[in-house]
Design a protein around this motif. Structure first.
Motif, short mmCIF file in Angstrom:
data_model
loop_
_atom_site.label_atom_id
_atom_site.label_comp_id
_atom_site.label_asym_id
_atom_site.label_seq_id
_atom_site.Cartn_x
_atom_site.Cartn_y
_atom_site.Cartn_z
N ARG A 70 20.94 48.89 -25.73
CA ARG A 70 21.72 49.87 -25.17
C ARG A 70 23.04 50.20 -25.52
O ARG A 70 23.78 49.41 -25.74
CB ARG A 70 21.53 49.84 -23.63
CG ARG A 70 20.00 49.57 -23.29
CD ARG A 70 18.97 50.71 -23.27
NE ARG A 70 19.54 51.91 -22.61
CZ ARG A 70 18.77 53.00 -22.43
NH1 ARG A 70 17.51 52.71 -22.90
NH2 ARG A 70 18.90 54.01 -21.78
N ARG A 182 16.46 59.51 -28.26
CA ARG A 182 17.25 58.92 -27.49
C ARG A 182 18.59 59.65 -27.35
O ARG A 182 19.31 59.72 -28.15
CB ARG A 182 17.34 57.56 -28.06
CG ARG A 182 16.01 56.94 -28.52
CD ARG A 182 14.64 57.12 -27.88
NE ARG A 182 14.61 56.54 -26.41
CZ ARG A 182 13.77 56.73 -25.62
NH1 ARG A 182 12.50 56.88 -26.16
NH2 ARG A 182 13.77 56.18 -24.79
N HIS A 296 5.59 53.19 -26.20
CA HIS A 296 6.34 53.13 -27.62
C HIS A 296 7.66 52.61 -27.14
O HIS A 296 8.11 52.95 -26.08
CB HIS A 296 6.39 54.95 -28.00
CG HIS A 296 7.45 55.17 -29.15
ND1 HIS A 296 8.46 55.78 -28.74
CD2 HIS A 296 7.25 54.96 -30.40
CE1 HIS A 296 9.11 56.21 -29.95
NE2 HIS A 296 8.40 55.34 -30.77
N GLY A 297 8.12 51.80 -28.02
CA GLY A 297 9.62 51.46 -27.81
C GLY A 297 10.75 52.11 -28.27
O GLY A 297 10.31 52.82 -29.50
N CYS A 298 11.89 52.25 -27.71
CA CYS A 298 12.90 53.26 -28.38
C CYS A 298 13.73 52.39 -29.12
O CYS A 298 14.79 53.12 -30.08
CB CYS A 298 13.67 53.83 -27.13
SG CYS A 298 14.98 52.68 -26.44
N HIS A 299 13.61 51.05 -29.23
CA HIS A 299 14.34 50.21 -30.21
C HIS A 299 13.74 49.10 -30.57
O HIS A 299 12.81 48.41 -29.63
CB HIS A 299 15.97 50.04 -29.74
CG HIS A 299 15.77 49.02 -28.67
ND1 HIS A 299 15.81 49.63 -27.24
CD2 HIS A 299 16.14 47.84 -28.65
CE1 HIS A 299 16.00 48.60 -26.31
NE2 HIS A 299 16.27 47.28 -27.21
N CYS A 302 12.25 46.00 -27.72
CA CYS A 302 11.96 46.19 -26.35
C CYS A 302 10.60 45.81 -26.14
O CYS A 302 9.68 46.21 -26.52
CB CYS A 302 12.33 48.11 -26.02
SG CYS A 302 11.67 48.03 -24.16
N ILE A 304 9.11 46.29 -23.06
CA ILE A 304 8.81 47.13 -21.83
C ILE A 304 7.97 48.17 -22.58
O ILE A 304 7.00 48.70 -22.23
CB ILE A 304 9.91 47.66 -21.00
CG1 ILE A 304 10.67 46.48 -20.31
CG2 ILE A 304 9.25 48.42 -19.76
CD1 ILE A 304 11.81 46.53 -19.62
N LYS A 305 8.46 48.74 -23.36
CA LYS A 305 8.27 50.04 -24.26
C LYS A 305 7.63 51.26 -23.09
O LYS A 305 6.50 51.48 -22.96
CB LYS A 305 6.87 49.52 -24.98
CG LYS A 305 7.56 48.61 -26.12
CD LYS A 305 6.56 48.51 -26.93
CE LYS A 305 6.81 47.32 -28.06
NZ LYS A 305 5.96 46.63 -28.62
N CYS A 306 8.63 51.58 -22.63
CA CYS A 306 8.18 53.02 -21.44
C CYS A 306 8.19 54.46 -22.27
O CYS A 306 7.82 55.10 -21.65
CB CYS A 306 9.19 53.23 -20.65
SG CYS A 306 10.64 53.81 -21.11
N SER A 307 8.39 54.29 -23.68
CA SER A 307 8.42 55.66 -24.49
C SER A 307 7.07 56.14 -24.91
O SER A 307 5.96 55.19 -24.57
CB SER A 307 9.61 55.34 -25.37
OG SER A 307 9.35 56.80 -26.17
N CYS A 489 18.18 47.16 -20.94
CA CYS A 489 17.71 48.73 -20.31
C CYS A 489 17.75 48.35 -18.76
O CYS A 489 17.40 47.05 -18.20
CB CYS A 489 16.38 48.86 -21.05
SG CYS A 489 15.73 50.44 -20.14
N PHE A 491 15.56 49.34 -16.96
CA PHE A 491 14.60 49.09 -16.37
C PHE A 491 14.17 47.67 -16.34
O PHE A 491 13.21 47.60 -15.60
CB PHE A 491 13.47 49.86 -17.35
CG PHE A 491 13.51 51.44 -17.20
CD1 PHE A 491 14.20 52.13 -16.33
CD2 PHE A 491 12.87 52.05 -18.11
CE1 PHE A 491 14.23 53.38 -16.00
CE2 PHE A 491 12.98 53.47 -17.98
CZ PHE A 491 13.71 53.97 -17.18
S1 SF4 Z 1 12.08 50.21 -21.34
FE1 SF4 Z 1 14.10 51.07 -21.77
S2 SF4 Z 1 14.70 50.00 -23.78
FE2 SF4 Z 1 12.47 49.97 -23.38
S3 SF4 Z 1 11.63 51.86 -24.40
FE3 SF4 Z 1 12.06 52.07 -22.32
S4 SF4 Z 1 14.18 53.25 -22.18
FE4 SF4 Z 1 13.95 52.17 -24.09
#
Ligand code: SF4
Lengths: 579, 92
Positions: A70, A182, A296-299, A302, A304-307, A489, A491
């Protein structure tokens, strides 16, 4: 050895400085806010030469700690006039971390008006290059051009909105597919970047020295504990709520709670909620196939992958991502129940460089003011498209909710300190109203957690011990400021609030990385100092407790279906910051 | 007594007729005084599988009593409320 990169846009110089001892324990928000407080006069004009914009990865960004990429962007906000930290995922934090840069401070303004630059940062140093070829280009095109030119780099940039210095301009960071989406979105920091004549920052970590971890053993032990917590908690685990439905899992739940702001905050329930729910997004991704995907992961890194990547009908990419706040802002708040329209509205924001929450609330007040009808998806798309064209109407919409409401004579304005509210109705969910009102950033859902049961009794009645408990509430604001400084993150909070080992893991990674031995309380105390500093900045900028309020209409208009007003007394709001 | 029950997320899969996006609505008819938990069990769901229950739009604990005409919404473990801490749980 970590450095701070200082970029002066007046004389176009870049220099590396040692990190002062006093910033040793600071990363992310703790660092951007400390530098803002130390170097920016609180009464300066946010777009003037004395404001600065600071980019800082979190402390453990660049390591293999999970979900830790982040980037914080800080300075004085042109939208709120307060201090600001906007936080984003994307590729930049890890690359800046690997280059051993703790912060990039951009100051001054170019002498030549309207001139734009590209800042290139790599292992050999940093340089400013004229960016005439990128003028007025949108972020999709810019990301494509620059990835072709420089390879696998992180791109931090502004679209036409930021160039025009509109107060709802955000800052884009490219994702793993090298697309915008992002965003360090909130508070108009894109306008500050535009005012510096800085169109884009390119971060190339090819051949970078990489991070130096002082106590690898401790760090690794912490990392494992955190991975365990994230992989077992219902919210954050694989196949869990965030991974399966994205943050839009909340649409049906918050709607059921009567707290989904609808038609510019005039109801707490939306008839079309099911059509824009996380389940519907997941369903469409599955049905249309192609590039469409949840989880989908934003980087990189990650877990968790909330994207998500929301597909067009033929399965090609439409936008990444439709998350809860964006979905709600253009959906329920504008009475739009068509996900394809919502996807297009988000895509325009990503391209032109706007915060989706602010843009959705702006369209909400524009609908209330009669510019277009509630529910008119096509009309909303046309209206938002005006922003990139720079027409007078577009500039109005690009200037945010409060500005647009004034121009249209609308008095139901869902803002605190000039920033529009996210997707939780304070009248139905009172704890979040307390956060909106008292946050140092204006209405912001990411400022604090877990307040409601502590500060309020059941059904919104004030607990007789509420004053005491307001101080407990303060503790949660501090914890959030701490997480915003780690690089993790926010989250991860869902898991580490419930699983003690996970919190321990976070502390161990921080201590291991820096080679220190601080307790969890010590770290949270740094979060408290950050919030205290931010508040002092705001006070010096002219803010008083009279600004720590929800808008008047929430105290006088009852919100269906519960038919309640906000009801939290000023005394309670003021007690949050009392020592 | 007539209770309107709405199932969300994977809970819907317990029944073949799955409606996309929104909830699956069931009408449950009962004779005696019942709690949310009783209703959940009557539908054939283990209470362990329920992450959140909302009775008439109020976040509720499973031991809350239901009455004629109530609306009950049930969310399974796949639909955890990410800002749970903001919701005081209502008990009887
Ligand atoms: S959990 Fe956080 S770091 Fe992971 S994809 Fe979602 S916003 Fe990005």
């Amino acid at each position: 050895m970590s450095k701070i990169l200082r970029v002066n846009m007046k004389d176009l110089t870049c220099k590396f400085e040692d990190v002062p001892e006093k910033y040793k324990l600071f990363g992310g928000r703790a660092l951007t806010s400390a530098i803002t407080c130390d170097e920016v006069p609180p009464t300066c004009h946010p777009l003037g030469p004395n404001n600065k914009i600071i980019f800082a990865p979190g402390i453990v960004s660049g390591t293999n700690a999970p979900s830790s990429g982040r980037t914080s962007v800080g300075g004085k906000s042109p939208l709120t006039g307060t201090i600001k930290e906007a936080n984003s995922g994307g590729l930049s934090a890890q690359k800046i971390g690997k280059l051993q840069i703790r912060a990039i401070i951009v100051e001054g303004k170019p002498q030549e008006k309207g001139k734009l630059y590209l800042l290139k940062v790599n292992k050999d140093g940093a340089e400013l290059i004229p960016a005439d070829d990128l003028v007025r280009k949108g972020m999709y095109e810019i990301d494509e051009i620059l990835v072709q030119r420089y390879g696998k780099v992180a791109i931090i940039g502004i679209g036409p909105a930021g160039e025009m210095m509109l107060t709802n301009s955000g800052i884009s960071i490219n994702d793993m597919e090298n697309r915008p989406g992002r965003y360090a979105a909130r508070g108009g920091m894109g306008a500050v970047m535009g005012s510096k004549g800085l169109k884009v920052i390119v971060i190339d970590d090819e051949g970078a020295p990489g991070v130096e971890i002082e106590n690898k053993e401790l760090f690794d032990s912490g990392r494992k504990k955190l991975v365990n917590a994230l992989s077992t908690h219902d919210v954050t685990k694989k196949g869990g709520a965030l991974n399966t439905y994205g943050t839009a899992v909340l649409v049906n739940i918050i709607n059921e709670a009567g707290g989904l702001p609808t038609r510019n905050f005039s109801s707490g329930q939306f008839e079309g909620a099911s059509k824009i729910s996380g389940e519907s997004i997941a369903e469409i991704c599955k049905k249309r196939g192609g590039e469409g995907t949840m989880g989908h992961g934003c980087h990189p890194g990650c877990i968790i992958k909330c994207s998500n990547i929301y597909p067009k009908e033929d399965g090609t990419h439409h936008v990444s991502c439709i998350e809860y706040e964006s979905d709600w802002a253009f959906g329920a708040n504008c009475e739009i129940d068509n996900l394809d329209h919502i996807a297009e509205l988000v895509r325009i924001c990503n391209d032109v460089g706007l915060d989706t929450i602010e843009a959705g609330c702006t369209i909400g007040v524009a609908m209330e003011g009669g510019l277009i009808e509630f529910g008119d998806g096509e009309g909303a798309i046309n209206l938002l498209n005006e922003v990139g064209k720079g027409t007078p109407l577009g500039r109005l919409i690009g200037s945010g909710t409060e500005f647009t409401a004034k121009a249209l004579g609308v008095s139901r304005v869902p803002t605190v300190k000039g920033q529009s509210m996210p997707a939780y109705e304070p009248r139905a969910i009172k704890g979040i109203g307390v956060i909106y009102a008292t946050s140092t950033m204006g209405a912001d859902h990411t400022s604090g957690y877990t307040i409601a049961p502590e500060i309020l009794g059941v059904g919104g009645k004030q607990d007789p011990l509420a004053l005491e408990k307001a101080q407990l509430a303060r503790a949660f604001l501090n914890t959030t400021a701490f997480i915003d400084s780690t690089g993790y993150c926010l989250f991860i909070a869902f898991a580490i609030l419930d699983i003690a080992e996970g919190f321990e893991g976070v502390i161990e990674t921080m201590n291991g990385f820096l080679g220190v031995n601080l307790s969890g309380d010590d770290w949270v105390n740094i979060g408290k100092e950050t919030v205290d500093k931010e508040r002092a900045f705001n006070i010096d900028a002219g803010f008083t407790s009279a600004h720590d309020r929800v808008p008047e209409f929430m105290n006088i208009e009852e919100l269906p279906p519960h038919n309640v007003t906000f009801e939290v007394s000023e005394e309670i709001l003021d007690s949050v910051y009392k020592e | 007594m007539r209770i309107e029950v709405h199932l969300f997320g994977k809970l819907k899969e317990l029944f073949p007729k799955v409606k996309s996006g929104g909830s699956l609505q069931l009408i449950i008819k009962i004779k005696n005084q019942n709690t949310i938990q009783d209703i959940v069990e009557k539908i054939g769901i283990s209470p362990k599988e329920i992450r959140h229950a909302f009775l008439n739009y109020q976040y509720s604990s499973l031991d809350r009593k239901v009455k004629d005409g109530d609306r009950l919404a049930l969310f399974g473990r796949d639909m955890a409320l990410i800002y749970r801490q903001y919701f005081p749980k209502i008990k009887d």
